[in-house]
Design a protein around this motif. Structure first.
Motif, PDB file in Angstrom:
ATOM      1  N   ALA A  76      -7.744  10.260  -4.501  1.00  0.00           N
ATOM      2  CA  ALA A  76      -7.697   8.823  -4.202  1.00  0.00           C
ATOM      3  C   ALA A  76      -8.495   8.511  -2.933  1.00  0.00           C
ATOM      4  O   ALA A  76      -8.695   9.370  -2.069  1.00  0.00           O
ATOM      5  CB  ALA A  76      -6.249   8.381  -4.033  1.00  0.00           C
ATOM      6  N   ARG A  77      -8.895   7.269  -2.815  1.00  0.00           N
ATOM      7  CA  ARG A  77      -9.572   6.819  -1.606  1.00  0.00           C
ATOM      8  C   ARG A  77      -8.512   6.497  -0.553  1.00  0.00           C
ATOM      9  O   ARG A  77      -7.661   5.616  -0.767  1.00  0.00           O
ATOM     10  CB  ARG A  77     -10.406   5.578  -1.918  1.00  0.00           C
ATOM     11  N   VAL A  78      -8.550   7.227   0.559  1.00  0.00           N
ATOM     12  CA  VAL A  78      -7.498   7.095   1.571  1.00  0.00           C
ATOM     13  C   VAL A  78      -8.136   6.847   2.935  1.00  0.00           C
ATOM     14  O   VAL A  78      -9.338   7.029   3.135  1.00  0.00           O
ATOM     15  CB  VAL A  78      -6.611   8.359   1.625  1.00  0.00           C
TER      16      VAL A  78
ATOM     17  N   GLU B 232       0.831  -1.187   0.000  1.00  0.00           N
ATOM     18  CA  GLU B 232       0.000   0.000   0.000  1.00  0.00           C
ATOM     19  C   GLU B 232       0.876   1.252   0.000  1.00  0.00           C
ATOM     20  O   GLU B 232       2.074   1.206   0.328  1.00  0.00           O
ATOM     21  CB  GLU B 232      -0.941   0.016   1.196  1.00  0.00           C
TER      22      GLU B 232
ATOM     23  N   ALA C  47      -3.203   4.769   1.212  1.00  0.00           N
ATOM     24  CA  ALA C  47      -4.083   4.401   0.095  1.00  0.00           C
ATOM     25  C   ALA C  47      -3.713   2.996  -0.359  1.00  0.00           C
ATOM     26  O   ALA C  47      -2.551   2.573  -0.255  1.00  0.00           O
ATOM     27  CB  ALA C  47      -3.927   5.383  -1.063  1.00  0.00           C
TER      28      ALA C  47
ATOM     29  N   VAL D  79      -1.472   6.515  -7.780  1.00  0.00           N
ATOM     30  CA  VAL D  79      -2.119   7.518  -6.938  1.00  0.00           C
ATOM     31  C   VAL D  79      -1.375   8.840  -7.106  1.00  0.00           C
ATOM     32  O   VAL D  79      -0.144   8.894  -6.975  1.00  0.00           O
ATOM     33  CB  VAL D  79      -2.116   7.096  -5.453  1.00  0.00           C
TER      34      VAL D  79
END
Length: 608
Positions: free
Chosen positions: A581-583, A552, A596, A602
């Protein structure tokens, strides 16, 4: 320890000596209580005590949270001096430190003695700051002059940060002095102003009150004033030291000069050698020795303490030396000229005797004797004479500046918080400078950003001048310390100081000279591309993983990370991370990290 610039010394030389240039440690200062507004005279309703303040780069206002410890101004009518916040205490010479926060487009100021302003302004992104920008010593004003504003001093460089971030200000100030008749005999002086860790002013006299000051006259004392009528502003961690205690009084000094090699400081009671000469002088001075070496100097003098107190005596010499106070040996040892020694001594009120002995039996290195004294609440005193701490040969600034494309240079970097020494160096560091004026240092072993800064690029004098023994370099701008760990690792794992298994494979440059770094880790190829964001307002970073599994991205770490808007995260109050980004925010070893999922590339921005 507070050291002003001595005659002829430049800032770089004082940094080499480890001297603090007229500075007081914050620990020696008195915190201004911010549990309520009782420390201030008649505070207006525009000021309140809150527990926290926050904003974003786009917001024109600040938000307050319940609690104590933070001053928040939310002005109503603009340009109303009734909204100035005035302390009950008054000061003359003073050191002060504080944190402040401004929203987008806001304006405030800190007035020493209610008269001399250090400007606080949203100057984010300004390339060439003027006397209206953040950190400036603001102009005086006269409607009859053309132009009406005069005697303002722009900061050396723009060290300010983005709106909504906490910024740190430190000021060393000397008040104007007056004779018995009230005539001014010396001007107010800003000995030093430091914004976000960067020196922006040194030894600047101001000849009268600033425009919009609370008072138009000059006096020996006055209150600290925070401007609260030009826009929203928050303050916290305000602390100060009043430098109004009387100094030691030093009388004439008897000296004796001996010629010859002295491998140890001798006992004078048994010394058989006869002095070449003796005499009485005003102050201790290394110039009383003939030549550069093979001598012993002995000084005997008196110091009168105005009060019973703990004092600091600071000695500095090349070679061997001894300091004796009231017959007691308080320090003896070898010193190098750039390593002063501070000794704490408790003195009763009245007269005290001292002896200072110094010997040098080698010809290289300058002949130096420095002798200083200070105490909490008092200014530093220089007890040696002119020339005793001589000017050194100036070391040139060997600046590398990017022109049409990014520049890359290599050097070692000292680890933060460690003393000099090869074991405390980062050895594989690439510095990347960009024409937009935002630059960074990258640890090739760890794939991590160490620091980033705005302004000039880099001074390579310690690597390229003469033998370049240190092989280090110096940023030429306002530094944002990041010192992050590797931006990629196993899912859920703690962040180590270095990532095991991370293998550096080199970098390639794009058409503007920006590198993409390539690594191998756990069967995956990891790439890291960094470039300026919005003409120098930050850095844009794109990380990518190909192959591998169970990895990750780590975008940031800090004591605290908070979401302050859609895709915007505040790290320790001093920089933002922006990403689509999805964090997630996760705890790690007493800190927090922004992470993330690995796989798809990213992109995120570091904004400050």
């Amino acid at each position: 320890m507070k050291f002003p610039l001595s005659r002829g010394w430049n800032a770089r030389w004082c940094r080499v000596l480890g001297l603090s240039l007229g500075w007081t440690a914050v620990a020696a200062q008195t915190p201004l209580p911010l549990t309520d507004l009782s420390s201030f005279r008649n505070p207006s309703k525009s000021w309140s005590i809150v527990g926290a303040a926050s904003g974003t780069p786009q917001d024109a206002a600040l938000k307050g949270a319940s609690g104590t410890g933070v001053l928040l101004a939310t002005p109503g009518k603009l340009y109303n001096q009734a909204d100035y916040l005035v302390t009950k205490f008054e000061h003359g010479d003073m050191n002060i430190s504080l944190d402040f926060m401004l929203p987008k487009g806001s304006n405030s100021g800190v007035y020493l003695m209610g008269r001399y302003e250090v400007q606080l302004y949203d100057s984010w992104g300004v390339q060439n700051p003027k006397s209206i920008d953040c950190g400036a010593l603001y102009e005086r004003w006269d409607d009859k002059r053309t132009p009406s504003g005069y005697e303002g001093h722009a900061p050396r460089l723009n060290a300010s940060r983005a709106p909504g971030l906490w910024q740190h200000l430190e000021i060393a100030f000397k008040a104007p002095k007056f004779d018995a008749s009230g005539k001014k005999i010396s001007n107010a002086r800003f000995v030093k102003v430091v914004l976000n860790g960067t020196i922006i002013h040194e030894n600047i006299d101001v000849f009268g009150p600033t425009r919009a000051s609370l008072y138009n006259d000059e006096k020996a004392r006055g209150p600290l004033v925070l401007q609260g009528d030009h826009g929203p502003v928050a303050f916290r961690s305000v602390s100060y030291e009043l430098l109004d205690k009387a100094p030691l009084v030093a009388g004439p000094v008897e000296y004796a000069f001996y010629s010859g090699k002295y491998s140890v400081i001798p006992n004078l009671d048994t010394l058989k050698a006869k002095p070449v000469r003796t005499g009485t002088v005003e102050k201790v001075n290394s110039t009383l020795a003939d030549g550069k070496s093979d001598y012993l100097l002995v000084f005997n003098g008196k110091l009168t303490a105005p009060d019973a107190d703990q004092y600091q005596l600071i000695v500095q010499w090349t070679g061997k030396g001894r300091l004796v106070v009231d017959g007691k040996n308080v320090f003896e040892g070898d010193l190098w000229y750039d390593k002063p020694k501070t000794v704490d001594v408790t003195l009763s009120k009245g007269e005290h005797t001292y002896s200072l002995l110094q010997a040098k039996d080698f010809s290289w290195a300058p002949k130096v004797i420095g002798f200083y004294a200070e105490r909490k609440g008092g200014n530093l005193q220089e007890l040696h004479g002119f020339g005793s701490v001589p000017d050194v040969d100036p070391v040139p600034v060997i600046a590398v500046e990017p022109k049409n494309e990014a520049e890359q240079v290599r050097s070692f970097v000292w680890k933060p918080g460690f003393t000099a020494g090869d074991a405390n160096k980062k050895l594989r560091v690439l510095h990347v400078g960009d024409p937009t004026g935002v630059h960074y240092s990258y640890d090739l072993d760890q794939a991590s950003l160490l620091v980033s800064w705005r302004g000039g690029f880099i001074n390579m004098a310690d690597a390229w001048h003469e033998r370049g023994e240190a092989q280090t370099s110096e940023p030429l701008g306002a530094v944002l310390p990041l010192w992050a760990t590797a931006p990629v690792g196993a899912e859920g794992s703690a962040t180590p100081d270095s990532t095991a298994g991370l293998i550096y494979k080199g970098y390639r440059l794009d058409g503007q000279g920006h590198p993409t770094f390539t690594y191998q880790l756990a069967g995956a190829e990891f790439t890291d591309f960094i470039q300026p964001y919005e003409s120098g307002k930050g850095l844009s970073r794109t990380v990518s993983l190909k192959g591998g599994s169970g990895l990750e991205y780590r975008l940031a770490k800090g004591r605290t990370i908070a979401s302050v808007g859609k895709g915007l995260y505040l790290v320790d109050g001093i920089f933002y991370v922006q990403t689509t980004a999805r964090v997630r925010i996760v705890p790690n070893n007493g800190q927090q990290e922004l992470r993330a999922a690995g796989g798809a590339p990213v992109q995120y921005e570091l904004i400050w």
